[in-house]
Design a protein around this motif. Sequence first.
Motif, PDB file in Angstrom:
ATOM      1  N   ILE A 125       0.844  -1.209   0.000  1.00 49.64           N
ATOM      2  CA  ILE A 125       0.000   0.000   0.000  1.00 49.64           C
ATOM      3  C   ILE A 125       0.878   1.258   0.000  1.00 49.64           C
ATOM      4  O   ILE A 125       0.634   2.213  -0.757  1.00 49.64           O
ATOM      5  N   ILE A 126       1.901   1.257   0.844  1.00 51.42           N
ATOM      6  CA  ILE A 126       2.810   2.411   0.890  1.00 51.42           C
ATOM      7  C   ILE A 126       3.486   2.605  -0.463  1.00 51.42           C
ATOM      8  O   ILE A 126       3.650   3.733  -0.946  1.00 51.42           O
ATOM      9  N   TYR A 127       3.847   1.497  -1.092  1.00 54.54           N
ATOM     10  CA  TYR A 127       4.504   1.558  -2.405  1.00 54.54           C
ATOM     11  C   TYR A 127       3.606   2.256  -3.424  1.00 54.54           C
ATOM     12  O   TYR A 127       4.056   3.128  -4.177  1.00 54.54           O
ATOM     13  N   TYR A 128       2.325   1.887  -3.440  1.00 61.06           N
ATOM     14  CA  TYR A 128       1.427   2.459  -4.446  1.00 61.06           C
ATOM     15  C   TYR A 128       0.949   3.866  -4.078  1.00 61.06           C
ATOM     16  O   TYR A 128       0.415   4.581  -4.926  1.00 61.06           O
ATOM     17  N   ILE A 129       1.155   4.265  -2.832  1.00 58.63           N
ATOM     18  CA  ILE A 129       0.879   5.658  -2.460  1.00 58.63           C
ATOM     19  C   ILE A 129       2.059   6.550  -2.840  1.00 58.63           C
ATOM     20  O   ILE A 129       1.889   7.625  -3.436  1.00 58.63           O
ATOM     21  N   LEU A 130       3.260   6.107  -2.503  1.00 57.78           N
ATOM     22  CA  LEU A 130       4.448   6.928  -2.739  1.00 57.78           C
ATOM     23  C   LEU A 130       4.932   6.869  -4.187  1.00 57.78           C
ATOM     24  O   LEU A 130       5.538   7.829  -4.673  1.00 57.78           O
ATOM     25  N   GLY A 131       4.662   5.747  -4.860  1.00 59.40           N
ATOM     26  CA  GLY A 131       5.174   5.571  -6.214  1.00 59.40           C
ATOM     27  C   GLY A 131       4.766   6.657  -7.186  1.00 59.40           C
ATOM     28  O   GLY A 131       5.625   7.302  -7.810  1.00 59.40           O
ATOM     29  N   PRO A 132       3.462   6.908  -7.349  1.00 59.27           N
ATOM     30  CA  PRO A 132       3.041   7.957  -8.288  1.00 59.27           C
ATOM     31  C   PRO A 132       3.534   9.352  -7.896  1.00 59.27           C
ATOM     32  O   PRO A 132       3.589  10.253  -8.736  1.00 59.27           O
ATOM     33  N   LEU A 133       3.901   9.529  -6.615  1.00 58.21           N
ATOM     34  CA  LEU A 133       4.413  10.822  -6.155  1.00 58.21           C
ATOM     35  C   LEU A 133       5.930  10.919  -6.301  1.00 58.21           C
ATOM     36  O   LEU A 133       6.528  11.923  -5.908  1.00 58.21           O
ATOM     37  N   LEU A 135       8.254   9.316  -4.691  1.00 58.39           N
ATOM     38  CA  LEU A 135       8.880   9.411  -3.376  1.00 58.39           C
ATOM     39  C   LEU A 135       9.464   8.073  -2.904  1.00 58.39           C
ATOM     40  O   LEU A 135       9.752   7.901  -1.727  1.00 58.39           O
ATOM     41  N   LEU A 136       9.638   7.145  -3.825  1.00 61.10           N
ATOM     42  CA  LEU A 136      10.143   5.822  -3.446  1.00 61.10           C
ATOM     43  C   LEU A 136      11.660   5.775  -3.333  1.00 61.10           C
ATOM     44  O   LEU A 136      12.216   5.016  -2.546  1.00 61.10           O
ATOM     45  N   GLY A 137      12.323   6.562  -4.154  1.00 61.41           N
ATOM     46  CA  GLY A 137      13.777   6.459  -4.249  1.00 61.41           C
ATOM     47  C   GLY A 137      14.215   5.633  -5.441  1.00 61.41           C
ATOM     48  O   GLY A 137      15.394   5.591  -5.781  1.00 61.41           O
ATOM     49  N   VAL A 138      13.254   4.952  -6.067  1.00 61.60           N
ATOM     50  CA  VAL A 138      13.503   4.179  -7.287  1.00 61.60           C
ATOM     51  C   VAL A 138      12.340   4.438  -8.240  1.00 61.60           C
ATOM     52  O   VAL A 138      11.270   4.894  -7.812  1.00 61.60           O
ATOM     53  N   PRO A 139      12.508   4.157  -9.526  1.00 64.16           N
ATOM     54  CA  PRO A 139      11.397   4.374 -10.466  1.00 64.16           C
ATOM     55  C   PRO A 139      10.184   3.518 -10.116  1.00 64.16           C
ATOM     56  O   PRO A 139      10.311   2.364  -9.708  1.00 64.16           O
ATOM     57  N   PHE A 140       9.013   4.102 -10.276  1.00 66.80           N
ATOM     58  CA  PHE A 140       7.757   3.393 -10.011  1.00 66.80           C
ATOM     59  C   PHE A 140       7.279   2.720 -11.285  1.00 66.80           C
ATOM     60  O   PHE A 140       7.337   3.296 -12.369  1.00 66.80           O
ATOM     61  N   LYS A 141       6.797   1.485 -11.145  1.00 71.68           N
ATOM     62  CA  LYS A 141       6.329   0.733 -12.302  1.00 71.68           C
ATOM     63  C   LYS A 141       4.995   0.088 -11.974  1.00 71.68           C
ATOM     64  O   LYS A 141       4.866  -0.622 -10.975  1.00 71.68           O
TER      65      LYS A 141
END
Length: 432
Positions: A125-133, A135-141
């Motif tokens: 859940i945190i991944y899919y919240i931060l990813g589009p923003l 804010l993960l530190g790595v590219p979101f896919k």
Amino acid sequence: MPLGLDTPSTIGIAFAVLGPVYVATGDAMLTWYVGMATMIVIGVVKVVFSFFGGWIQRIVPQAGLLGSLAGIGLALLAFLPLLDVFKMPVVGLASLGIIIYTVVANNKFPGNIPAVLAAVVVGTIIYYILGPLHLLGVPFKSPEMALHVTFPLPTLGFWNGMKAAIPYIPIAIPFGILTIVGGINVTESARVAGDDYNTRDILLTEAVATLIAGLFGGVAQSTPYIGHPAYKEMGGRAGYTFLTGLFIGIGGILGYISFIVDLLPVAAVAPILIFIGLVIITQAFQVCPDRHAPAVGFAFLPIVADLVLIEMGSLLGVLGGDLSKLPPDLASTYQVVMILGHGFILTGMLWGAIMALVIDHKLNEAIAYLMVTAGLTFFGVIHSVMPNGNLYLPWLIGNSSPYLFTAAYVVFAAFLWIMKISQKEHVNALAK
């Protein structure tokens, strides 16, 4: 007991067998056939060795059996996944924190939700919240679903690749032996955790699974998975293994496995592997006698060498695999790390056993183990000097390292023999 693909040999077969065959021939189908033939050869080797597994389990000290397993727990199951955790630290530490609080510290997750499930779900859940923003530190896919139906069918295609596979048999055999040793160690780990499986049956199961894989087009062998005590702590039983196999099998037919892999961030799943690694490490020190603790730790070292080899190999790959591009000292270090890392689980088992026997003053047995280790070293079963870790006749490869490493073990054995004789003479002198 969980069973699945053996990761080290899957990578090894890809780079040491499949890659070279394709580069040499440019024939993708022949490469596939050679991979299948290699699986059949490995499966046959494993069937033969499986009948000796119980005997090996009985004669090898636990420090060797569990120490080498714990080394894998430390280096490959705990440390490497830890890197994945900190590639996405917010996601990873959220999941790891839940694992530590619940499974490690034995606390309940609110609502009696299964702790491991909660860790993965929260991290995801945190991944899919931060990813589009971003804010993960790595590219979101975002994952993509692409279902297809493909039924596995048996084939004798491996026979078409058997002749071409013959030169690669010296590479394939060590991979088979390593999973046999791993299977013995895993069975011992399960035994001390309260589940006394028949070692021969476990090894035959992985051997037959490998043969079946080769008959159905597979190019990756099977092995019992490390972490049986951890699975028990997380509530996994026979049903877990059965349902996992069913889920993966159907996923292979329908094609949803790749979607699941893309759906779940690695950082949310990696803490589970870290926990499994910690349980294996803890078990080794708790079960083995306290006096054997140094032997358990000593058994870690070849696995650490393999870890360093993995990381150094990645860096060397960027340089095109050319050692001459490295400074001389670093190139020499890489060669030593490579030799120590080849056959790591068998080396760790032998090293742990030897030290435990010396600690117990069983010098005759320690000498015997050293001579066995020397023999395995001489032909490259362990400490192979070849980049792909294959077997060899040392007088045909033009390299002095097999002689030097073999001589080192013989000298160690000779030293123990001298000490044994001197101690005996000292005791006789006191008796007079």
